[in-house]
Design a protein around this motif. Structure first.
Motif, PDB file in Angstrom:
ATOM      1  N   ASN A  24      24.904  24.840  27.271  1.00 28.57           N
ATOM      2  CA  ASN A  24      24.456  24.355  25.974  1.00 28.57           C
ATOM      3  C   ASN A  24      25.342  23.188  25.547  1.00 28.57           C
ATOM      4  O   ASN A  24      26.554  23.341  25.432  1.00 28.57           O
ATOM      5  N   VAL A  25      24.736  22.018  25.336  1.00 31.05           N
ATOM      6  CA  VAL A  25      25.476  20.843  24.870  1.00 31.05           C
ATOM      7  C   VAL A  25      24.782  20.310  23.621  1.00 31.05           C
ATOM      8  O   VAL A  25      23.596  19.972  23.660  1.00 31.05           O
ATOM      9  N   GLY A  26      25.508  20.234  22.522  1.00 32.38           N
ATOM     10  CA  GLY A  26      24.934  19.823  21.250  1.00 32.38           C
ATOM     11  C   GLY A  26      25.313  18.406  20.855  1.00 32.38           C
ATOM     12  O   GLY A  26      26.358  17.886  21.260  1.00 32.38           O
ATOM     13  N   PHE A  27      24.445  17.792  20.053  1.00 37.77           N
ATOM     14  CA  PHE A  27      24.707  16.463  19.493  1.00 37.77           C
ATOM     15  C   PHE A  27      24.236  16.469  18.049  1.00 37.77           C
ATOM     16  O   PHE A  27      23.067  16.796  17.778  1.00 37.77           O
ATOM     17  N   HIS A  28      25.142  16.160  17.115  1.00 36.39           N
ATOM     18  CA  HIS A  28      24.773  16.085  15.703  1.00 36.39           C
ATOM     19  C   HIS A  28      24.437  14.638  15.385  1.00 36.39           C
ATOM     20  O   HIS A  28      25.310  13.763  15.414  1.00 36.39           O
ATOM     21  N   HIS A  29      23.179  14.375  15.104  1.00 35.65           N
ATOM     22  CA  HIS A  29      22.703  13.010  14.933  1.00 35.65           C
ATOM     23  C   HIS A  29      22.678  12.645  13.458  1.00 35.65           C
ATOM     24  O   HIS A  29      21.774  13.037  12.718  1.00 35.65           O
ATOM     25  N   ILE A  30      23.697  11.907  13.044  1.00 31.52           N
ATOM     26  CA  ILE A  30      23.715  11.294  11.719  1.00 31.52           C
ATOM     27  C   ILE A  30      23.318   9.838  11.933  1.00 31.52           C
ATOM     28  O   ILE A  30      24.055   9.078  12.559  1.00 31.52           O
ATOM     29  N   ALA A  31      22.139   9.479  11.461  1.00 32.28           N
ATOM     30  CA  ALA A  31      21.575   8.166  11.775  1.00 32.28           C
ATOM     31  C   ALA A  31      22.471   7.033  11.277  1.00 32.28           C
ATOM     32  O   ALA A  31      23.313   7.211  10.387  1.00 32.28           O
ATOM     33  N   ARG A  32      22.292   5.847  11.854  1.00 31.77           N
ATOM     34  CA  ARG A  32      23.042   4.645  11.503  1.00 31.77           C
ATOM     35  C   ARG A  32      22.066   3.471  11.482  1.00 31.77           C
ATOM     36  O   ARG A  32      20.948   3.564  12.004  1.00 31.77           O
ATOM     37  N   ASP A  33      22.485   2.373  10.910  1.00 28.10           N
ATOM     38  CA  ASP A  33      21.619   1.201  10.865  1.00 28.10           C
ATOM     39  C   ASP A  33      21.169   0.776  12.259  1.00 28.10           C
ATOM     40  O   ASP A  33      20.032   0.350  12.458  1.00 28.10           O
ATOM     41  N   GLU A  34      22.065   0.878  13.247  1.00 32.37           N
ATOM     42  CA  GLU A  34      21.747   0.445  14.608  1.00 32.37           C
ATOM     43  C   GLU A  34      20.703   1.311  15.295  1.00 32.37           C
ATOM     44  O   GLU A  34      20.225   0.960  16.379  1.00 32.37           O
ATOM     45  N   ASP A  35      20.323   2.438  14.700  1.00 34.12           N
ATOM     46  CA  ASP A  35      19.322   3.310  15.318  1.00 34.12           C
ATOM     47  C   ASP A  35      17.897   2.794  15.159  1.00 34.12           C
ATOM     48  O   ASP A  35      16.946   3.472  15.549  1.00 34.12           O
ATOM     49  N   GLN A  36      17.715   1.629  14.590  1.00 37.14           N
ATOM     50  CA  GLN A  36      16.391   1.035  14.492  1.00 37.14           C
ATOM     51  C   GLN A  36      16.462  -0.442  14.863  1.00 37.14           C
ATOM     52  O   GLN A  36      17.522  -1.054  14.675  1.00 37.14           O
ATOM     53  N   GLN A  37      15.448  -0.966  15.506  1.00 34.15           N
ATOM     54  CA  GLN A  37      14.289  -0.298  16.046  1.00 34.15           C
ATOM     55  C   GLN A  37      13.938  -1.009  17.357  1.00 34.15           C
ATOM     56  O   GLN A  37      13.805  -2.229  17.327  1.00 34.15           O
ATOM     57  N   PRO A  38      13.922  -0.376  18.531  1.00 34.31           N
ATOM     58  CA  PRO A  38      13.971   1.058  18.760  1.00 34.31           C
ATOM     59  C   PRO A  38      15.402   1.611  18.760  1.00 34.31           C
ATOM     60  O   PRO A  38      16.372   0.861  18.694  1.00 34.31           O
ATOM     61  N   MET A  39      15.500   2.898  18.878  1.00 29.83           N
ATOM     62  CA  MET A  39      16.772   3.588  18.797  1.00 29.83           C
ATOM     63  C   MET A  39      17.502   3.531  20.138  1.00 29.83           C
ATOM     64  O   MET A  39      16.939   3.897  21.173  1.00 29.83           O
ATOM     65  N   PRO A  40      18.752   3.065  20.175  1.00 26.64           N
ATOM     66  CA  PRO A  40      19.514   3.097  21.424  1.00 26.64           C
ATOM     67  C   PRO A  40      19.646   4.526  21.950  1.00 26.64           C
ATOM     68  O   PRO A  40      19.639   5.494  21.183  1.00 26.64           O
ATOM     69  N   VAL A  41      19.763   4.657  23.268  1.00 27.99           N
ATOM     70  CA  VAL A  41      19.863   5.985  23.891  1.00 27.99           C
ATOM     71  C   VAL A  41      21.201   6.623  23.531  1.00 27.99           C
ATOM     72  O   VAL A  41      22.257   5.989  23.654  1.00 27.99           O
ATOM     73  N   HIS A  42      21.180   7.860  23.047  1.00 33.68           N
ATOM     74  CA  HIS A  42      22.419   8.636  22.944  1.00 33.68           C
ATOM     75  C   HIS A  42      22.335   9.802  23.915  1.00 33.68           C
ATOM     76  O   HIS A  42      21.356  10.536  23.971  1.00 33.68           O
ATOM     77  N   TRP A  43      23.414   9.958  24.717  1.00 38.05           N
ATOM     78  CA  TRP A  43      23.422  10.873  25.854  1.00 38.05           C
ATOM     79  C   TRP A  43      24.212  12.133  25.551  1.00 38.05           C
ATOM     80  O   TRP A  43      25.194  12.112  24.807  1.00 38.05           O
ATOM     81  N   GLN A  44      23.801  13.209  26.158  1.00 33.36           N
ATOM     82  CA  GLN A  44      24.563  14.462  26.145  1.00 33.36           C
ATOM     83  C   GLN A  44      24.324  15.163  27.477  1.00 33.36           C
ATOM     84  O   GLN A  44      23.229  15.094  28.033  1.00 33.36           O
ATOM     85  N   GLY A  45      25.356  15.822  27.984  1.00 39.66           N
ATOM     86  CA  GLY A  45      25.194  16.469  29.277  1.00 39.66           C
ATOM     87  C   GLY A  45      26.490  17.030  29.808  1.00 39.66           C
ATOM     88  O   GLY A  45      27.487  17.179  29.092  1.00 39.66           O
ATOM     89  N   PHE A  46      26.506  17.339  31.097  1.00 36.75           N
ATOM     90  CA  PHE A  46      27.662  17.955  31.744  1.00 36.75           C
ATOM     91  C   PHE A  46      27.585  17.646  33.237  1.00 36.75           C
ATOM     92  O   PHE A  46      26.625  17.010  33.711  1.00 36.75           O
TER      93      PHE A  46
END
Length: 439
Positions: free
Chosen positions: A391-413
Motif C-alpha cells: 500500500n503506497v499513499g499520496f495526499h494530493h493537495i492541488a497546486r496552480d501547476e496541476d492545470q492544464q493538463p496535470m503533470p504526472v505524480h508518481w507513487q510506487g515501490f
C-alpha cells in the motif's frame, strides 16, 4: 589510525583485483578458467505468442512474462522470470503481479471511490499514440466493454526499453604502480505500461524490469482535476484560479498492488522481517553500535514500515551459486499513509493465498460472509503460500501547476534482488574471480 585502515582496505582491494586477473585466465580476453556450463534448452512458453513478452536487454539479461487483461485490475502480468548473464535457466520471480485497488477518499468526507472495483478500472484502458511508446511496440488488448474506445480492440499496452544511466562504476586504485582502470556500465530497463482513464483522472500503470534483476512498480496520476470539485466546500481546498477562487478539493490516492511470488517455481516462499537498532557507543568503542535482528513471519501479518525495517520474500527451493537462498527485498517508496480506513492503515500485508481474495477493498469475488478487505483477511493463518499486498499513499493537495493538463505524480515501490545471483549479474569477466576474495 584512519589512514592505516584506508591503506589496508586499498591493499585488500588491490589483492582482490590481482586474484580476479588470475581467475580471468592467461589468454587475453578469456573468461573464468572454469568450463562454462552448456546453455539449457529454451524454456517452454507459458502463454501464446500474442500474450508473451520476452526482451533480451543490451547487457545480456532476458526478462520473460505473460500478460492478460481484467475488467477491474487492468493489465495483469504472470509467469515473470529473470535470466541474467551466466545463468543457464530463467529464474522464476512472480506467479502474478497486478493492481489491487486505487482508493480515493476526499478530505471533506463527501466522496470516496474505489476505482478498480466500482469503476471497472480495466475497462478504462485507452489507446496509446505512437509517441507514447518510443522505440517500442504497442500491443492490442481485447477489452469487452471499453469505456473510452469505439472498438473492443484497444491499442493499449506498450513494451519498450529505456536507458537508466549507470548500472555501476568502479575506478581501480592499484598499489603496484600500474595504470588505473575504469569499470563502468550503463543500465537498460524493459518497460511495460498502460494508461487507464477513470473520469477526469488518467493513471499510468508502469512496470520497469532492470537488467540487474530489480523490478519497479509505479502508478502515475495525470489528466485533469475534477472541475466539479472547485468549490471546496470544506473551506480547505487549494486555490487554483485567480485570487481565492476555484478551490480544488484535496484528496488521497491509496494504491495497492497484489503480488503472488513464485521464486524458483515454488509458491511456498517464506517471509522475513529485519529490524536494526542503533545504541550509543559501548565502553571502549568510539562509535555507536547497530544490531540487526531477523524475525520469521510465519503467520499472516499487517506490517508497518519503520526506520531501518525491511522485509524479504525467500525462495523455498532455490539457491544461488554460493549456496545462499534466493530472495527479493521489498523497497517502499515515499508514502502518505491514510488512517481513515482499516485496510489503508498499514504499509504491507502478508496473507495466505485464497483464490477469491483479489482486491484490497471492495473485494467482490468471495462467498457471502467472507470479509471484503485485506485488513480482515489477516486472521492468523500459517503462511505456506503467501500473497504480498503493498500500500503506497499520496495526499494530493492541488497546486496552480496541476492545470492544464496535470503533470504526472508518481507513487510506487521496488523489488530488489537479494542473493538471487552469487555476484552482481553484470560483473565484467575479468572481475569474476573476486567473489568473496577481499580478505
Amino acid at each position: 589510525m584512519r589512514l592505516d585502515r584506508f591503506r589496508r582496505a586499498r591493499a585488500r582491494t588491490a589483492m582482490a583485483l590481482a586474484v580476479a586477473g588470475l581467475a580471468a585466465g592467461a589468454t587475453a580476453g578469456a573468461g573464468p578458467a572454469a568450463a562454462q556450463p552448456k546453455a539449457a534448452p529454451a524454456p517452454a512458453p507459458d502463454c501464446s505468442a500474442a500474450y508473451r513478452i520476452e526482451q533480451k536487454l543490451a547487457n545480456g539479461t532476458t526478462w520473460r512474462m505473460c500478460w492478460r487483461h481484467e475488467s477491474k485490475a487492468g493489465i495483469v502480468l504472470q509467469h515473470i522470470s529473470y535470466q541474467p548473464p551466466g545463468e543457464t535457466r530463467p529464474i522464476k520471480v512472480l506467479n502474478s503481479a497486478k493492481l489491487g485497488q486505487i482508493h480515493v477518499p476526499y478530505d471533506d468526507g463527501s466522496e470516496e471511490y474505489e476505482d478498480l472495483t466500482t469503476y471497472r478500472f480495466g475497462d478504462g484502458l485507452v489507446n496509446l499514440a505512437p509517441g507514447e511508446c518510443p522505440g517500442g511496440t504497442i500491443r492490442t488488448v481485447k477489452v469487452r466493454e471499453p469505456s473510452y474506445s469505439d472498438s473492443t480492440d484497444v491499442k493499449g499496452l506498450c513494451t519498450t526499453t529505456r536507458a537508466r544511466g549507470h548500472a555501476y562504476r568502479m575506478l581501480t586504485d592499484p598499489l603496484d604502480g600500474s595504470a588505473r582502470k575504469l569499470y563502468q556500465k550503463q543500465g537498460k530497463d524493459l518497460l511495460v505500461y498502460a494508461v487507464n482513464k477513470v473520469s477526469w483522472y488518467e493513471y499510468i500503470t508502469e512496470w520497469r524490469f532492470q537488467d540487474d534483476g530489480t523490478v519497479h512498480m509505479n502508478v502515475g496520476a495525470t489528466g485533469s482535476l475534477a472541475p466539479q470539485d472547485y468549490d471546496a466546500a470544506d473551506g480547505q481546498g487549494w486555490p487554483i484560479g485567480k485570487g481565492p477562487k476555484a478551490r480544488a478539493l484535496s484528496h488521497s490516492h491509496n494504491v495497492f498492488w497484489r503480488l503472488h511470488f513464485g521464486l524458483d517455481g515454488s509458491s511456498k516462499g517464506r517471509i522475513e522481517q529485519y529490524d536494526s537498532k542503533v545504541t550509543p557507543p559501548a565502553p571502549g568503542k568510539p562509535a555507536p553500535s547497530n544490531r540487526t535482528t531477523r524475525t520469521q513471519v510465519t503467520r499472516e501479518l499487517a506490517g508497518d514500515a519503520r526506520n531501518m525495517r525491511w522485509w524479504r520474500v525467500v525462495s523455498a527451493t532455490g539457491k544461488n551459486k554460493d549456496g545462499h537462498a534466493r530472495s527479493y527485498e521489498l523497497v517502499p517508496g515515499a508514502t502518505a499513509k491514510y488512517p481513515g480506513r482499516g485496510f489503508s492503515r498499514h504499509d504491507v500485508y502478508f496473507t495466505q493465498y485464497d483464490k477469491c481474495e483479489q482486491y484490497a477493498s471492495g473485494n467482490p469475488g468471495c462467498p457471502s460472509g467472507h470479509p471484503k478487505s485485506v485488513d480482515k483477511w489477516v486472521g492468523g493463518q500459517t503462511l505456506t503460500n503467501p500473497v504480498v499486498w503493498v500500500n503506497v499513499g499520496f495526499h494530493h493537495i492541488a497546486r496552480d501547476e496541476d492545470q492544464q493538463p496535470m503533470p504526472v505524480h508518481w507513487q510506487g515501490f521496488s523489488l530488489a534482488p537479494r542473493d538471487v545471483t552469487a555476484m552482481n549479474p553484470l560483473t565484467p569477466k575479468e572481475l569474476a574471480g573476486a567473489n568473496g576474495q577481499l580478505d
